[in-house]
Every structure is written in C-alpha cells, then in structure tokens.
Write a protein that holds these residues in place. Structure first.
Motif, short mmCIF file in Angstrom:
data_model
loop_
_atom_site.label_atom_id
_atom_site.label_comp_id
_atom_site.label_asym_id
_atom_site.label_seq_id
_atom_site.Cartn_x
_atom_site.Cartn_y
_atom_site.Cartn_z
N ALA A 1 0.82 -1.22 0.00
CA ALA A 1 0.00 0.00 0.00
C ALA A 1 0.85 1.26 0.00
O ALA A 1 0.40 2.33 -0.42
N GLN A 2 2.11 1.13 0.47
CA GLN A 2 3.03 2.27 0.47
C GLN A 2 3.91 2.31 -0.78
O GLN A 2 4.82 3.13 -0.87
N GLY A 3 3.63 1.41 -1.73
CA GLY A 3 4.32 1.46 -3.01
C GLY A 3 5.48 0.51 -3.18
O GLY A 3 6.17 0.56 -4.20
N TYR A 4 5.71 -0.38 -2.21
CA TYR A 4 6.81 -1.34 -2.31
C TYR A 4 6.31 -2.64 -2.92
O TYR A 4 5.19 -3.09 -2.64
N MET B 1 18.11 1.32 6.92
CA MET B 1 19.48 0.80 6.82
C MET B 1 20.10 1.08 5.46
O MET B 1 19.44 0.94 4.43
N ARG B 2 21.38 1.43 5.49
CA ARG B 2 22.18 1.49 4.26
C ARG B 2 22.70 0.08 3.95
O ARG B 2 22.65 -0.82 4.78
N THR B 3 23.22 -0.08 2.75
CA THR B 3 23.71 -1.39 2.33
C THR B 3 24.75 -1.93 3.28
O THR B 3 24.75 -3.13 3.63
N ASP B 4 25.67 -1.08 3.75
CA ASP B 4 26.73 -1.54 4.63
C ASP B 4 26.26 -1.85 6.04
O ASP B 4 27.01 -2.39 6.86
N GLU B 5 24.99 -1.56 6.35
CA GLU B 5 24.45 -1.83 7.68
C GLU B 5 23.57 -3.07 7.72
O GLU B 5 23.11 -3.47 8.79
N LEU C 1 13.71 -0.53 3.33
CA LEU C 1 12.83 0.36 2.58
C LEU C 1 13.61 1.53 2.00
O LEU C 1 13.32 1.99 0.89
N ALA C 2 14.64 2.00 2.72
CA ALA C 2 15.45 3.10 2.22
C ALA C 2 16.20 2.70 0.95
O ALA C 2 16.26 3.45 -0.03
N ILE C 3 16.78 1.51 0.96
CA ILE C 3 17.51 1.04 -0.22
C ILE C 3 16.57 0.89 -1.40
O ILE C 3 16.88 1.30 -2.53
N GLU C 4 15.40 0.33 -1.16
CA GLU C 4 14.45 0.12 -2.26
C GLU C 4 13.91 1.43 -2.80
O GLU C 4 13.64 1.55 -4.00
N ALA C 5 13.77 2.44 -1.94
CA ALA C 5 13.25 3.73 -2.38
C ALA C 5 14.34 4.64 -2.91
O ALA C 5 14.05 5.65 -3.57
N GLY C 6 15.60 4.31 -2.61
CA GLY C 6 16.70 5.14 -3.06
C GLY C 6 16.81 6.46 -2.32
O GLY C 6 17.30 7.45 -2.85
#
Length: 273
Positions: free
Chosen positions: A112-115, A158-162, A171-176
C-alpha cells in the motif's frame, strides 16, 4: 555502529502512546528506548495481564530473536522492532495461520506504500528476492489463558553496509532515499495487521478460506522450485505448488505432493515467466 539523529529521527512517542480507537481500534502502544528483545518484553507484559492488542516497540533492540534462536542487532533508528500481544479465541486448529496472517498483513501494508512486497512461506517478507522483514510468533500460557506474542523486525532506514546479510534489504535502499518515517510505517502495519486479525477472528472457516486465497496470491514461494530444510534434519526438494487450508506449503517432490508444516525454505530459482 552509529546513526545521525538528524537523518534518523526517533519514533513519535507522544503520537504512538496517545493513539485512539478511531485510528486503530483495540491497540495500545508502549514505546521503550532499548530492549534486548521486544518479544521477551511482550511475553512479560502478557503474563502480567496485558490485553489483546498491547504493542511493545523499541527504539533500539539489542538482541532480537528469530527462528532457530538466531540473534541480531540493528543500528539505532534504522528499523522497526515491535511485538504485539494477541489472545485469539479461534479454535486451536486455526492458530497455525497466525504467522502466515502476520506476514501477509506486513506485506500488504508495504504494498500500500508502493513497495513490491511479497511473502516467502511461511512469513518472511521480501521485496524482490531480498528479505525486508522477519516475524517470530510465540504461544505462551498466562493466567488469563493462552496468548500469542507476534514479533516483527522491519528494515526501514538501513544502508547497504548496515544490513545483517547480503540477502537483506531495507525500505530506504528500495526507495533510493533515507527511507519513510518509522512512525507512519508502524501505524500502517499495525492498522493492517489488526484489521486482518479481527476479520480472521470473526469470520470462522469461511474467512479462513478467504485468508488462504489472499495469502496464496501474496506468497512468492508458490510456483518456485525450492529446497526445504526440515526440522528432523532431512531435506525436501521440489516445486511449491500451493498452500493448503491448514497453511502448510505443498511441495511436489520425488515422492509426490508433500505438505510441509515447518522448515526453512530456499528458493532455488526464480518463478517461471
């Protein structure tokens, strides 16, 4: 590990603890700064008499638990770690659906949030082929009868290195970007979970069949070639063909269709297109 509070703001404690029944019926939220495990804390609350719908959410969880006693710690401010006390009144035979219902509800809230979220049987939530959320359900006995503690760990900022493992995402990685507001994500997930849970409780076997259909539609394992590591140490390989009315994954293997009630599933290759 560190986090920048300007980029990773804390949960909005006043909003969460002041939530009203008009926003999410029958849910109360307790916010703690740090917890070794929100499931362990929610178990304690349940044994102390916490009502159905009591949620414990931690700003920082230091020793989260998963299946097979796996543990992890996430950087502060980057994840949602929460557990909900539930006291189902459905027949005992229906309780195995609770983990699947939870995975389905989390995936539905993220969609529902676009993922592009889906569920790997039984309840890992994926975006693409990477895990964004894990779920652990515990059944416990309390003075008020049996209860379930539903624990969710969702990677938000989380960032990739985390990330804990290369097969995870956030969600941050997927949304950029820096990721969505954790308070808003939590409220969305809790609302969707509560709605699905209440429907499951109220609807009897007919609603159970609808849940089975909805879950199967969201389950990205169906149609995959899989390897299942079973609790007895044996391995089953074959194609996952469906989810049966009891929530078991049916795998068409060397000995024909085999229902699996518990096991670690690995997707061997992508779905046929």
């Amino acid at each position: 590990m560190t986090s920048d509070p300007a980029v990773r703001p804390p949960l909005d404690k006043s909003r969460l603890t002041g939530i009203g029944s008009d926003e999410i019926p029958d849910v109360t939220i307790e916010v703690v700064e740090t917890a070794a495990s929100t499931n362990a804390l929610a178990v304690r609350r349940a044994q102390e008499g916490a009502a159905d719908g009591h949620v414990v959410v931690a700003e920082h969880q230091t020793a989260g638990r998963g299946r097979l006693d796996r543990t992890w710690e996430t950087p502060p401010g980057t994840a949602l770690t929460f557990s909900m006390v539930l006291r189902p009144v459905v027949p005992t035979r229906s309780w195995p659906w609770l983990p699947l219902l939870t995975g389905y509800a989390v995936g539905k809230a993220l969609k529902a949030q676009g993922y592009d979220a889906g569920v790997k049987w039984p309840n890992d939530v994926l975006i693409g082929d990477k895990k964004v959320a894990g779920i652990l359900i515990e059944r416990i006995e309390t003075r008020d009868g049996p209860a379930a503690v539903v624990g969710v760990g969702l990677n938000v900022g989380m960032r990739t290195d985390e990330l804990p493992v290369p097969t995870a995402t956030s969600l941050a990685i997927e949304a950029g970007d820096a990721g969505p507001d954790r308070t808003e994500v939590l409220l969305s997930v809790l609302s969707t979970l509560r709605e699905a849970y209440d429907a499951w409780q109220a609807g009897g076997d007919h609603t159970g069949l609808r849940l089975a259909e909805s879950y199967a539609d969201a389950c990205v394992t169906v149609g995959q070639d899989v390897r299942v590591d079973l609790p007895d140490g044996s391995v089953l390989t074959g194609r996952a063909t469906r989810v049966d009315p009891g929530g078991r994954l049916v795998v068409d293997g060397p000995d024909g269709p085999t229902p699996v009630a518990a096991g670690d599933v690995v997707h061997v290759r992508p779905l046929d297109q």
